[in-house]
Each structure stands twice: as C-alpha cells, then as structure tokens.
Scaffold this motif. Structure first.
Motif: not given
Lengths: 300, 200
Positions: B47, A194, A190, A299, A192, B43, A70, A73-74, A210, A77-78
C-alpha cells in the motif's frame, strides 16, 4: 526488472567460485568444510547464505493468498474515493460558469439593435463575459433610454423566457448527474478488509474481517475458514482490543460453517488495533477467556 | 506494467504483487519473525508502494525500491511493538523483538530472487539438500535418479545460484526516496550467520 546474473569483474568471479564451492562442500558433507569456509575471504557471508538456504522462511509457501485481495480491495476503494472527489471538483467547476448569467447583475439597458439576434438557449448557458460584448458597443440609434416603449421590453422578456427554463434544466441535469455518479461509484459504505489468522489453538483457521462504518455503528463481518464448531457448552466470542481496553462485539458457535458472521461494534473501530476470537464456556464470566483462536490486526 | 504502476493503476499493483510478494514476505518474516506482523508488514509495504508510486523512477529496478519500503515498513512495526503500551495490552507488553539486521533482509531478498530464477529442478535439489538436509544419496532415492545425475545437477544448481548471488556483497541500491522513516542500526552480516532462525 529482473536481476540477471552479472559476474563482471574478477572479484565477483572469485566470489562465485568461492560460494559455489562452499555450497558443493556443504551438500556433499565434506569434512572440514566449515574450517575451509572460515579461512575464505568472506566466511560470514558464506555462512549467512547457507543459513538462509536452511531457513524455513526461505522455503515457506509465501504470504497467505487472502492478503492479495485484501491489499487490492483497499487500494481500489481508495482509488474510487479519489475518483469521486476529483469528479465532484470537476463538476463543480463546470457548474459555476453556467450559473453566472442568472446571478450576474444585468448590464445597463441595451439599445435594441436590428443586428442582434434574439436570445437563443445556447447563448444562455454559455459563459458570458461580465462586461463588454458586441451589443454593448453598438451605438444606440437614438439617445436616451425609452424604457416605457414596448419595443424595449420584448427582447429582454424574450431573453429571460429562454434563460430561466434553460438554467433550471441545466441545474436539474447537473444535480441528477452528481447524484447518479455518487450512487454509482459509492453504492455501499467502504469496507476495510483485514486478514485473520488462527492461533496455535486453531492453526487451520483463517479468514477475513470486513469492517464497514454504518450509520448505526460498525459492522464487523467475520468469514472464517477452518475454524471448528464450538463444542456444546462452549461458544466463540469476538473482541476488539486497543489502548482503551477490550470490547465484546458478539458471540457465535460456527456450527454452520461457510456462513459469514455479522458482529456489531458500538465503539469507534479506529481506536482499536486488534480483533480476536476467544473460546468461551457457557456460564463462565463474560470476559475474555484467554483462549484466543483467531486474531487480526486492524488499522495498520 | 511499471508505467501503469507509476500511474496508480490497481491492476498493475496486482502484477507487482504477483512478482514480488514472495520476496517481500521473506523480508517481512526475516525482520519481524512473527507471522501476524509479517502479514501486516506485507500489506503495508504494497500500500505504501502504491501510494508512493508516482515517486518511483521507472528507469530503476523496482525490486530494490520495493525492498527498501518493505524492510523499513517491517522495522516500523517492530518499533511499534517495542513501544511501551498502556491499557492492559498484554500481547504487546509480552512481545520481545530484537531490532533485526538490515543486511539479513537484503540477503533474504537476494536469495529469494535468485531461487525464483532457478529452474524448478535446480531449486528442488537445493531445497532437498539444504532445507530437508538430505544427502546426495537420499536425494537420488527420493527423486528416483542416478546418484551421478544428482551430483551433477547439484553442482550446476550451486554454480547457477552462486552466479545469481554474485552481487550479494554489494549494498542494496539506494531507495532513500522511498524511505520516509529513517534508518535503523546497520550491523554486519556476520551476526546473521551465527544467529539461526526462530521463525516458523
């Protein structure tokens, strides 16, 4: 990067002896060990270390494995988004000088010079200084422009003949390149991702959620693992919850495990902080039953 | 790897995750005491670390820098949970979370890092002794080892663990460059010893 043991200094040596002895006494169930610890130089720390060693958190199996994917992948993608933006900026910078020869006003009529070569394709696409240049400094063989003379027209027509197709070709190549890169780097909206976890009602359940923002709304795909099928007469309902309230986004029964469950939201996901799945009874009011079996934080 | 991490390489972040996720998880669980919040904290920690990687000084140990991010990220989540909410957010309204002791997070981190460096058999014997609460005799039976072997291994494991925790009394290295959220209250570690755990 590692924390290699360093026992420099007498104080540290004393503490090592103290802690090792305390752990020994604790492991041997030595009577009076707590009293001995209380009389030591750092009783609170000794007790805290033992508490830590007895804590379930210390020996738990670590974070759920899905979290790693997770996070990555975030991040990827960013990073891809950033690359596209940077590439567009670079391409825009490259494209701007190429269009200058076409848009820049023509300099004053240049006298024909025998030494000036006829315009070449390369000369068209290359950035041209706005003023000056070898040709403009060459004195005219005869004073006064003779624009009606065909000899005046030929070189200029020749230059435009090369310039226009070359510029059009360059613009077409640039446009095609931008589109190709755009499609290659961003083929799909894209997602997101979780992590969803089961509650006490479904402790074995876990999965990913997703969220993809599409033109027709937000697609929310739940891929549950370990969620038992809903019994006959019951079903699962998925909800988004946030400061604006609770919104239903679909129902399912999970009687075919391993199949991604596609749900749709008509509300802006950014306004909602929690995804949840409840167990519902057929015929009961279509409001959250309160029997939450899975949740995911959105979020963050 | 650290150079690649600093340059924003996602694969390097994966390596950092593999190396530190367990320790970050321990801190997240220690601070939040709730599985779903710990997941979120973990997470967010990685990040944030990736986003701030260019500010990381490769000359310094990555661990304390990451720990700083982890505990303040977890504290941010706790504060968010404590914030009054509107609109019938029952779960948050019901959440009662005490602001945790920062030094407990530091201790959790140090203990995780120390245990990671022990040999498997050393870690196992400490787990059986402290977490499973077995006596030396019970451990000997469980591992099918002579009692004397268990005692000597246990002693060596304790000594080694104590050496690895020699600096646990020192405050963590400053990671203020990673801390963008301010500090919470800092209390003594003595509180942790009497607190016990409720996490599961």
């Amino acid at each position: 990067m590692s924390t290699a043991p360093q026992t420099d200094g007498g104080a540290d040596e004393q503490f090592v002896d103290l802690l090792a002895g305390h752990l020994d006494r604790h492991a041997r169930r030595t009577p009076g060990r707590k009293k001995a610890a209380a009389q030591s130089a750092d009783p609170a720390l000794l007790a805290a270390v033992v508490t830590e060693l007895r804590a379930e958190t210390t020996w738990a199996s670590g974070p759920p494995p899905a979290l790693r994917d997770s996070i990555l992948s975030r991040v990827r993608a960013h990073a891809a988004e950033q690359r596209v933006v940077e590439q567009r900026v670079v391409e825009q910078r490259v494209a701007e000088p190429a269009s200058e020869p076409l848009t820049a006003p023509e300099p004053a009529p240049e006298p024909l010079s025998a030494s000036e070569p006829l315009s070449a394709p390369g000369a068209v696409s290359a950035p041209v200084p706005p003023t000056g240049g070898p040709a403009t400094t060459v004195p005219a063989p005869e004073p006064g422009p003779r624009w009606w003379h065909p000899a005046q027209w030929r070189p200029r027509m020749g230059r435009l003949t090369w310039a226009l197709p070359a510029a059009a070709l360059g613009a077409a190549v640039f446009t095609a390149g931008v589109l190709a890169v755009d499609r290659m780097l961003d083929p799909q909206p894209r997602a997101d991702v979780y992590v969803a976890a089961g509650t006490d009602l479904a402790p074995e359940a876990r999965g990913t959620v997703s969220v993809v923002d599409t033109r027709s709304g937000a697609s929310v795909v739940l891929e549950p693992v370990g969620l038992p099928a809903a019994a006959p007469g019951s079903y699962y309902a998925a909800w988004l919850k946030g400061p604006r309230g609770t919104v239903p986004i679909g129902s399912f029964h999970e009687r075919r495990s391993g199949v991604p469950i596609e749900l749709w939201s008509g509300v802006d996901i950014a306004d909602y902080t929690t995804f949840s799945v409840t167990l519902q009874t057929e015929g009961a009011p279509p409001t959250p039953s309160g029997l939450v079996v899975m949740t995911a934080v959105l979020n963050p | 790897m650290l150079v690649r991490f600093r340059a924003g390489d996602a694969d390097a972040l994966g390596e950092v995750y593999d190396r530190y996720s367990r320790s970050v998880w321990a801190v997240a669980m220690t601070v939040t005491r709730a599985d779903h919040l710990a997941q979120e904290a973990l997470q967010e920690t990685f990040i944030r670390a990736w986003n701030s990687a260019s500010a990381y000084d490769p000359e310094r140990d990555l661990g304390p820098w990451l720990l700083t991010i982890a505990r303040y990220t977890a504290l941010d989540l706790i504060r968010r949970e404590l914030r009054p909410t509107r609109g019938g957010h029952e779960a948050e309204q019901d959440a009662v979370v005490e602001a945790p002791d920062l030094d407990v997070a530091w201790l959790s981190w140090k203990v995780q890092e120390a245990l990671r460096q022990l040999a498997d058999h050393e870690r196992e014997i400490i787990r059986l002794s402290f977490f499973d609460d077995l006596t030396h005799a019970q451990i000997a039976q469980r591992l099918e080892l002579p009692l004397g072997t268990v005692k000597s291994r246990s002693h060596r494991a304790h000594r080694r663990l104590a050496e690895l925790l020699a600096h646990v009394r020192d405050p963590p290295q400053s990671g203020d460059d990673a801390n963008q959220t301010g500090t919470g209250g800092r209390t003594t570690i003595g509180k942790a010893g009497s607190e016990g755990r409720s996490d599961g």
